[in-house]
Design an enzyme around this catalytic site. Structure first.
Site, PDB file in Angstrom:
ATOM      1  N   LYS A 148       0.872  -1.184   0.000  1.00  0.00           N
ATOM      2  CA  LYS A 148       0.000   0.000   0.000  1.00  0.00           C
ATOM      3  C   LYS A 148       0.902   1.225   0.000  1.00  0.00           C
ATOM      4  O   LYS A 148       1.964   1.223   0.640  1.00  0.00           O
ATOM      5  CB  LYS A 148      -0.886  -0.032   1.250  1.00  0.00           C
ATOM      6  CG  LYS A 148      -1.681   1.245   1.486  1.00  0.00           C
ATOM      7  CD  LYS A 148      -2.694   1.085   2.599  1.00  0.00           C
ATOM      8  CE  LYS A 148      -2.169   1.374   3.985  1.00  0.00           C
ATOM      9  NZ  LYS A 148      -1.632   2.721   4.173  1.00  0.00           N
ATOM     10  N   GLU A 173      -9.169   7.323   4.095  1.00  0.00           N
ATOM     11  CA  GLU A 173      -9.011   7.627   5.528  1.00  0.00           C
ATOM     12  C   GLU A 173      -9.588   8.999   5.868  1.00  0.00           C
ATOM     13  O   GLU A 173      -9.295  10.004   5.192  1.00  0.00           O
ATOM     14  CB  GLU A 173      -7.515   7.585   5.911  1.00  0.00           C
ATOM     15  CG  GLU A 173      -7.289   7.972   7.371  1.00  0.00           C
ATOM     16  CD  GLU A 173      -5.903   7.659   7.901  1.00  0.00           C
ATOM     17  OE1 GLU A 173      -5.068   7.115   7.158  1.00  0.00           O
ATOM     18  OE2 GLU A 173      -5.673   7.984   9.089  1.00  0.00           O
TER      19      GLU A 173
HETATM   20  O1  KIV Z   1      -0.280   2.752   8.724  1.00  0.00           O
HETATM   21  C1  KIV Z   1      -1.448   2.443   8.989  1.00  0.00           C
HETATM   22  O2  KIV Z   1      -1.721   1.778   9.985  1.00  0.00           O
HETATM   23  C2  KIV Z   1      -2.490   2.909   8.110  1.00  0.00           C
HETATM   24  C3  KIV Z   1      -3.844   3.085   8.735  1.00  0.00           C
HETATM   25  C4  KIV Z   1      -4.457   4.368   8.329  1.00  0.00           C
HETATM   26  C5  KIV Z   1      -4.732   1.952   8.498  1.00  0.00           C
HETATM   27  O3  KIV Z   1      -2.283   3.141   6.957  1.00  0.00           O
END
Ligand code: KIV
Length: 293
Positions: A115, A184
């Site tokens: 991600k 988010e």
């Molecule tokens: O780093 C993280 O925990 C995230 C959260 C916003 C889910 O990206």
């Protein structure tokens, strides 16, 4: 044995209207328990900077720190879809460096996807990673790696202009080849538009219920993170208070001699203490060390 989900299962869940549930994990034991509980996905978020390392934000987290925790989570949850989270700086230089950093998550940790944060600005990087055969999840709305630019941990999309920017970010990342997106801290009205208009799964944290699933930070839901509690967090326990009680009781027990008790100690085999005494040469009793003047 639990079956590990694939991107196609996640896509079908969206189409069936079935919510995917995920949370962060940073260590082996938590990952094991989450898998046992039936968690759909685990994110080794760069939130570990705050939850584990005590940094004020996520920016200081390095790729090495992130990989280290991601490997542990992978070992604890071999049958769960694990998401590696690319930290600040790991996809901010050349596209080639970003691709190489993404490769490290798949090669050394066996993640199912990575991600990264951002929308229009990072679409070319999402495309390059996806074109190299890796699964990428986008992250739009409040992007904690950019809190300095955003002016703090602030909800996004609360005005029409800001909402449009979040929607365009989500579209850009989707068109670039992301297989899913995390939104988010945006109002549910904005999330609803994104989740309805994009063909891929759209997950939320602080983004309301009208999306394809939810993620929460593990230390928030357990009630162990002490610094602050975002509005969108539901605490399912107050383990921080429980841990404090345990630590206090342990200190008390050792100080008073209540621990360790006989049941916590090993016994010598029969006759062995007598043999030991015979084996030891008689010694003069030890003198206490003399004080230097
Ligand atoms: O780093 C993280 O925990 C995230 C959260 C916003 C889910 O990206």
């Amino acid at each position: 044995m639990k079956k590990k989900l694939t991107r196609f299962d996640l896509q079908q869940m969206k189409e069936r209207g079935e919510k995917a549930v995920w949370m962060t994990a940073y260590d082996y034991t938590t990952a094991q328990l989450a898998e046992k509980a039936g968690m759909d996905m685990l994110l080794v978020g760069d939130s570990l900077g705050m939850a584990v390392y005590g940094y004020p934000g996520t920016v200081p987290v390095t790729v090495e720190q992130s990989l280290y925790h991601t490997e542990a989570v992978r070992r604890g949850a071999p049958n769960t879809f694990v998401i590696g989270d690319m930290p600040f700086g790991s996809y901010h230089g050349s596209v080639n460096d970003a691709v190489q950093n993404a490769v490290r998550y798949f090669k050394t940790c066996g993640v199912d996807c990575i991600k990264l944060e951002g929308g229009v600005r990072v679409a070319h990087i999402v495309r390059a990673i996806a074109d190299n055969g890796m699964l990428v999840m986008g992250h739009v709305g409040l992007t904690p790696q950019s809190t300095a630019a955003l002016g703090g941990f602030k909800a996004q999309g609360r005005t029409a202009e800001s909402a449009l920017a979040v929607i365009e970010d989500a579209q850009a990342v989707c068109e670039a080849g992301a297989f899913a997106i995390l939104v988010e801290a945006v109002p549910p009205e904005v999330t609803r538009i994104i989740a309805r208009e994009l063909p891929i799964p759209v997950y939320g944290i602080g983004a309301g219920a009208e999306c394809d699933g939810q993620v929460m930070i593990v230390s928030d839901i357990l009630g162990v993170f002490q610094a602050f509690t975002p509005k969108f967090v539901k605490k399912y326990a107050n383990l921080g208070a429980e841990m404090l009680k345990v630590f206090e009781a342990y200190i008390r027990d050792v100080k008073t001699g209540a621990f360790p008790a006989p049941e916590h100690t090993y016994s010598m085999l029969e006759g062995e203490i007598e043999r030991l005494e015979r084996m030891r040469k008689p010694r003069r009793p030890a003198r206490s060390p003399r004080k230097r003047s």
